[in-house]
Design an enzyme around this catalytic site. Structure first.
Site, PDB file in Angstrom:
ATOM      1  N   CYS A 272      15.459 -32.821  11.116  1.00  0.00           N
ATOM      2  CA  CYS A 272      15.727 -31.882  10.015  1.00  0.00           C
ATOM      3  C   CYS A 272      15.100 -32.283   8.685  1.00  0.00           C
ATOM      4  CB  CYS A 272      17.226 -31.785   9.782  1.00  0.00           C
ATOM      5  SG  CYS A 272      18.140 -31.052  11.112  1.00  0.00           S
TER       6      CYS A 272
HETATM    7  N1  LIG Z   1      19.318 -34.089  15.332  1.00  0.00           N
HETATM    8  C1  LIG Z   1      20.136 -33.926  14.278  1.00  0.00           C
HETATM    9  O1  LIG Z   1      20.728 -34.876  13.760  1.00  0.00           O
HETATM   10  C2  LIG Z   1      20.370 -32.552  13.711  1.00  0.00           C
HETATM   11  C3  LIG Z   1      21.410 -32.361  12.794  1.00  0.00           C
HETATM   12  C4  LIG Z   1      21.678 -31.078  12.317  1.00  0.00           C
HETATM   13  C5  LIG Z   1      20.888 -30.016  12.732  1.00  0.00           C
HETATM   14  N2  LIG Z   1      19.860 -30.223  13.613  1.00  0.00           N
HETATM   15  C6  LIG Z   1      19.095 -29.046  14.026  1.00  0.00           C
HETATM   16  O2  LIG Z   1      19.587 -28.638  15.297  1.00  0.00           O
HETATM   17  C7  LIG Z   1      18.529 -28.057  16.078  1.00  0.00           C
HETATM   18  C8  LIG Z   1      18.372 -28.823  17.374  1.00  0.00           C
HETATM   19  O3  LIG Z   1      18.059 -30.165  17.057  1.00  0.00           O
HETATM   20  P1  LIG Z   1      18.164 -31.340  18.116  1.00  0.00           P
HETATM   21  O4  LIG Z   1      18.035 -32.595  17.337  1.00  0.00           O
HETATM   22  O5  LIG Z   1      19.330 -31.154  19.013  1.00  0.00           O
HETATM   23  O6  LIG Z   1      16.821 -31.081  18.948  1.00  0.00           O
HETATM   24  P2  LIG Z   1      16.463 -31.644  20.408  1.00  0.00           P
HETATM   25  O7  LIG Z   1      14.995 -31.499  20.537  1.00  0.00           O
HETATM   26  O8  LIG Z   1      17.100 -32.970  20.619  1.00  0.00           O
HETATM   27  O9  LIG Z   1      17.204 -30.629  21.366  1.00  0.00           O
HETATM   28  C9  LIG Z   1      16.798 -29.342  21.568  1.00  0.00           C
HETATM   29  C10 LIG Z   1      17.045 -29.016  23.039  1.00  0.00           C
HETATM   30  O10 LIG Z   1      16.688 -27.675  23.241  1.00  0.00           O
HETATM   31  C11 LIG Z   1      16.004 -27.601  24.484  1.00  0.00           C
HETATM   32  N3  LIG Z   1      15.146 -26.431  24.436  1.00  0.00           N
HETATM   33  C12 LIG Z   1      13.916 -26.295  23.912  1.00  0.00           C
HETATM   34  N4  LIG Z   1      13.474 -25.047  24.045  1.00  0.00           N
HETATM   35  C13 LIG Z   1      14.467 -24.386  24.673  1.00  0.00           C
HETATM   36  C14 LIG Z   1      14.622 -23.084  25.081  1.00  0.00           C
HETATM   37  N5  LIG Z   1      13.675 -22.171  24.896  1.00  0.00           N
HETATM   38  N6  LIG Z   1      15.780 -22.777  25.700  1.00  0.00           N
HETATM   39  C15 LIG Z   1      16.761 -23.697  25.912  1.00  0.00           C
HETATM   40  N7  LIG Z   1      16.665 -24.968  25.540  1.00  0.00           N
HETATM   41  C16 LIG Z   1      15.536 -25.296  24.916  1.00  0.00           C
HETATM   42  C17 LIG Z   1      15.223 -28.884  24.599  1.00  0.00           C
HETATM   43  O11 LIG Z   1      14.906 -29.171  25.949  1.00  0.00           O
HETATM   44  C18 LIG Z   1      16.193 -29.866  23.987  1.00  0.00           C
HETATM   45  O12 LIG Z   1      17.041 -30.428  24.974  1.00  0.00           O
HETATM   46  C19 LIG Z   1      17.296 -28.109  15.181  1.00  0.00           C
HETATM   47  O13 LIG Z   1      17.202 -26.921  14.469  1.00  0.00           O
HETATM   48  C20 LIG Z   1      17.608 -29.249  14.233  1.00  0.00           C
HETATM   49  O14 LIG Z   1      16.894 -29.128  13.028  1.00  0.00           O
HETATM   50  C21 LIG Z   1      19.599 -31.460  14.120  1.00  0.00           C
END
Ligand SMILES: NC(=O)c1ccc[n+]([C@@H]2O[C@H](COP(=O)([O-])OP(=O)(O)OC[C@H]3O[C@@H](n4cnc5c(N)ncnc54)[C@H](O)[C@@H]3O)[C@@H](O)[C@H]2O)c1
Length: 294
Positions: A272
């Site tokens: 993020c």
């Molecule tokens: N990591 C953090 O600490 C954090 C904190 C707050 C918000 N976020 C936000 O949350 C969201 C997700 O982040 P994350 O860290 O979990 O990412 P990540 O990459 O760890 O997880 C995303 C997941 O979505 C899956 N994915 C990708 N395309 C897909 C699709 N079309 N359909 C279904 N699944 C799909 C991936 O395989 C992956 O497992 C982002 O917008 C990020 O900015 C992250």
């Protein structure tokens, strides 16, 4: 419409699909299972689904014993895209929102998933976007795709944005301990979305619409990015001036107003904080504002 879903939420009989089980989605899915819901943990990545089925957690904060307990209960079901998941009472979207090679928001995962959902959407469902994104995404990107189903947000199904707040690495602050901001994307959605988040968080902060909730997330992350960069730069200056930065910060932190303590570190990384300033700058440009600072 809302009485049915509210009843299912209150009695924990609602089935929840968490779509995108990465750093955010997987701990969230387990938090919801712990709160008493039947949860479908949906991911496009077959290896992740297989790892979950084999009880091999792959993100920080998810431990094998709890995952095993969840799997054994029969109420925590890892799955690839399946019609049953899209038909769940509550669908939470925790999809990646990265930048493309030109530093432009890449919402392809969100668009693809919305198209899949639209094919299965049914009356009375609640769909919530949790991914971090620029103000306007839920209203201008997600809602129109979902409404291709013929159903209207606020009238036939509920739509909301609730930015995920997560403190990776913090043992003491888990998802269920953190207040959540919720903005509605269609009449009556706020009541239902807030009722849902109240089942597993200490406080729900209601804001007037999804754009505001999206702006809250940008504000939080850009505030963090700016302050980390600031304190790291000042540390370089103070070092040359023979000043102990930590001593200065601790002393400044005694000011009871107008100062918030940030400590120098290796900078910021992750999904993020380094990405979000680009989301805001891109969106600002679209509405004719050039960001000099962000
Ligand atoms: N990591 C953090 O600490 C954090 C904190 C707050 C918000 N976020 C936000 O949350 C969201 C997700 O982040 P994350 O860290 O979990 O990412 P990540 O990459 O760890 O997880 C995303 C997941 O979505 C899956 N994915 C990708 N395309 C897909 C699709 N079309 N359909 C279904 N699944 C799909 C991936 O395989 C992956 O497992 C982002 O917008 C990020 O900015 C992250």
């Amino acid at each position: 419409m809302s009485r049915n879903l509210l009843g299912l939420i209150e009695s924990r009989q609602a089935q929840v699909a968490v779509v995108g089980c990465g750093y955010v989605g997987l701990p969230l899915a387990l938090t919801l299972w712990r709160a008493g819901f039947r949860v479908l943990a949906v991911d496009i990545d077959r290896q992740k689904v297989a790892a979950l089925r084999a009880c091999r957690p792959y993100v920080w904060g998810v431990e094998e014993p709890e995952l095993k307990q969840a799997l054994d209960s029969g109420d925590f079901v890892p799955t690839e895209y399946a019609d049953e998941a899209a038909k769940s009472d509550v669908v939470l979207l925790c999809l990646p929102t990265p930048l493309d090679e030109n530093n432009i928001p890449d919402l392809s995962a969100l668009r693809e998933t919305a198209e899949w959902l639209a094919q299965h959407l049914r009356r009375g469902q609640l769909v919530v976007l949790e991914s971090t994104t620029y103000p306007g995404t839920t209203e201008e990107v997600l809602r129109p795709i979902l409404e291709r189903s013929g159903l209207v947000a606020g009238r036939d199904f509920y739509l909301a944005y609730a930015p995920h707040r997560y403190d990776p690495g913090s043992e003491g602050r888990r998802i269920g301990d953190i207040p959540r901001v919720v903005g509605e994307g269609g009449e009556a959605s706020l009541e239902v979305a807030a009722a849902f988040y109240e089942t597993f968080t200490p406080q729900v902060v209601r804001v007037s619409n999804t754009q505001t909730a999206e702006a809250v997330k940008m504000l939080e992350n850009i505030f963090r990015a700016v302050n980390i960069a600031l304190v790291n730069e000042l540390k370089e200056v103070f070092l040359k001036l023979g000043v102990d930065t930590y001593e200065a910060i601790e002393a400044a932190a005694t000011k009871p107003f107008g100062f918030m303590k940030f400590l120098p570190g290796p900078g910021f990384g992750g999904h993020c904080v380094p990405v979000d300033p680009f989301y805001v700058a891109w969106r600002a440009k679209q509405v004719g504002v050039e960001c000099d600072f962000v």
